[in-house]
Design an enzyme around this catalytic site. Structure first.
Site, mmCIF file in Angstrom:
data_model
loop_
_atom_site.group_PDB
_atom_site.id
_atom_site.type_symbol
_atom_site.label_atom_id
_atom_site.label_comp_id
_atom_site.label_asym_id
_atom_site.label_seq_id
_atom_site.Cartn_x
_atom_site.Cartn_y
_atom_site.Cartn_z
ATOM 1 N N CYS A 14 -4.579 -4.826 3.772
ATOM 2 C CA CYS A 14 -4.085 -3.466 3.849
ATOM 3 C C CYS A 14 -5.191 -2.438 3.693
ATOM 4 C CB CYS A 14 -2.999 -3.214 2.799
ATOM 5 S SG CYS A 14 -3.465 -3.641 1.128
ATOM 6 N N GLY A 40 -4.067 -3.322 8.605
ATOM 7 C CA GLY A 40 -2.709 -3.779 8.368
ATOM 8 C C GLY A 40 -1.768 -3.259 9.426
ATOM 9 N N ASN A 114 -4.751 -2.108 -2.374
ATOM 10 C CA ASN A 114 -5.423 -3.011 -1.439
ATOM 11 C C ASN A 114 -6.137 -4.069 -2.259
ATOM 12 O OD1 ASN A 114 -6.828 -4.255 0.658
ATOM 13 N ND2 ASN A 114 -8.490 -2.772 0.590
ATOM 14 N N GLY A 115 -5.797 -5.339 -2.037
ATOM 15 C CA GLY A 115 -6.422 -6.424 -2.773
ATOM 16 C C GLY A 115 -5.395 -7.443 -3.192
ATOM 17 N N TYR A 254 -16.512 -8.529 9.660
ATOM 18 C CA TYR A 254 -15.330 -8.529 10.526
ATOM 19 C C TYR A 254 -14.309 -7.440 10.225
ATOM 20 C CZ TYR A 254 -10.848 -10.217 12.386
ATOM 21 O OH TYR A 254 -9.635 -10.303 13.007
#
Length: 472
Positions: A14, A40, A114-115, A254
């Site tokens: 996300c 996301g 996020n995580g 990436y």
């Protein structure tokens, strides 16, 4: 799901975006989420406040789909947080879409994360034993319950209490009607940056969100830092001792958009250097260099510049394939890669091709792309990967949960070459990768988390059971 089954890539879970003190907080958050769409695509949402009232919306799908029919002009607030979310099969449901919103004894708050917490299952069981009732399968709700159970009445200190308990990766945004609270885990595993827009403050997972909103980059949120933004300005403090930073290396390889900067390093230029280093470590005599779009394009350009072999666009990406396409038969599954990519026959026919990719995770798609290139007439296909073999699962928010999923953990490089059908295959070394990215941090690995490559995790892993987190 299409990308999960067919597209052999790691997936980030996300992105988060927040803004304080702007009359157009909701429209700007919408734009910010668009710029973070690559992080996301399963759901998106935002919470907005004008200091008294709340305006909230969450929806499934891409940002434009999630907010289809929503008039953001009615979200008349100056403070907002937003979220784009990636999930795997089984967890893609509206209950898990963020930001999560809660009312409790001190009022109300919203949280976006996020995580991934490595002790979420342990904490969840403890909280349930104490009477907490969970409405989602997201580990973000664990954070919310800890905040609500704090004895501190003000939100920043309640967040600080929660941060003393959770472990893992988190770039965290929490807001009430008047305050924006920002925190990054002590290892700094996820990126998080601050920007300024006139008298307003912006926070985002990536700096590309500043460009679209007109904000100027200010600085990085530091590992272990807790920031409170309210009518008193910006207050910064630390909530934990911080070891050497361990940012996820795949952000550079990436995940992040090429136009983003992470700790002052432009992602596109870092990927070009990865390609150049790969050319130095794994040279090959060939006619054309191509990259698997889009994340490998920069590395392919670097490889071509270093070797002098011409770079060409040998693969074309179809950007209009729906993510939830279901393949009803094995034959269609085998052909489905052509929905995502097409080979340019006039570029590859009769040529010795160097195909640059950023990683090989499961190997299935690499093999299909190589077969596609051979069908288009390629004489040889040599594969070069701008990262080392992925050998270990990630527990910090990337969708690899077991070693069984990873071809690099179960086959030698030669066995992988045979499996994907390449004429040759070589990966970039760990040292070459770290040097090419060019971070200046102290320590052996210059501020990188390399757990997926070398198995050295920067935190303890405290899963109750050996199960993947339902969030990632």
């Amino acid at each position: 799901m299409f990308d999960r089954v067919i597209w052999d890539k790691l997936n980030e879970e996300c992105g988060v975006f927040g803004i304080y003190n702007h009359k157009d907080a909701a429209p700007l958050t919408y734009l910010g989420l668009h710029s973070l769409q690559h992080r996301g695509q399963e759901s998106a949402g935002m919470c907005v406040s004008d200091g008294e009232k709340w305006y909230k919306h969450r929806g499934m799908g891409l940002v434009n789909e999630a907010f289809n029919g929503v008039d953001l002009n009615t979200f008349t607030g100056h403070l907002s947080i937003g979220h784009t979310r990636y999930t795997t099969a089984g967890s893609s449901k509206i209950e898990n879409a963020q930001p999560l919103f809660f009312r409790y004894k001190q009022g109300a708050f919203a949280v976006a994360h996020n995580g991934n917490l490595v002790n979420a299952s342990v904490l969840r069981e403890e909280l349930e034993a104490q009477g907490s009732i969970f409405q989602t399968t997201s580990d973000t709700e664990v954070i919310a319950h800890l905040i609500a159970r704090s004895q501190n009445k003000d939100l920043p200190n309640a967040v600080r209490d929660a941060l003393q308990v959770i472990k893992g990766a988190y770039a965290l945004l929490v807001m009430n009607e008047k305050q924006l609270v920002i925190a990054l885990d002590p290892n700094g595993l996820r990126p998080l940056s601050l920007g300024k827009l006139g008298d307003s403050y912006v926070v985002a997972s990536e700096t590309c969100a500043f460009t679209i909103t007109g904000a100027e980059y200010w600085r990085e949120v530091q590992p272990g830092e807790l920031i409170v933004i309210d009518e008193n300005g910006v207050q910064s403090s630390t909530f934990a001792e911080t070891p050497n930073r361990s940012i996820c290396t795949f952000e550079y390889i990436y995940f992040a958009r090429p136009d983003s900067d992470i700790d002052g390093i432009n992602v596109h230029m870092a990927r070009k250097r990865l390609g150049k280093k790969l050319a130095q470590e794994a040279p090959i005599d060939a006619d054309v260099v191509i990259g698997v779009p889009d994340s490998s394009t920069s590395a392919a350009i670097g490889f071509a510049e270093e070797t002098g072999i011409p770079y060409e666009i040998g693969l074309i990406k179809n950007r209009y394939v729906g993510r939830t396409f279901i393949q009803p038969t094995q034959e269609l599954r085998e052909r489905a890669v052509h929905m995502k990519l097409s080979a340019v026959r006039k570029v590859v026919e009769g040529k010795r091709i160097v195909m640059i990719d950023d990683s090989i995770v499961r190997g299935t798609t690499s093999g299909r792309i190589i077969r596609m290139l051979r069908e288009a007439g390629a004489a040889q296909v040599h594969v070069r990967i701008s990262s080392p073999p992925v050998m270990n699962p990630c527990f910090y928010g990337i969708d690899t949960s077991t070693r069984d999923e990873l071809i690099g953990a179960n086959k030698t490089v030669e066995e992988i070459r045979e499996f994907i059908g390449a004429d040759s295959l070589q990966f970039l070394s760990v040292d070459g990768m770290v040097d090419a990215i060019g971070r200046e941090d102290q320590g052996e690995y210059k501020g990188h988390c390399l757990a997926c490559f070398n198995g050295q995790y920067p935190t303890e892993i405290e899963f109750k059971e050996a199960l993947p987190c339902e969030k990632c």
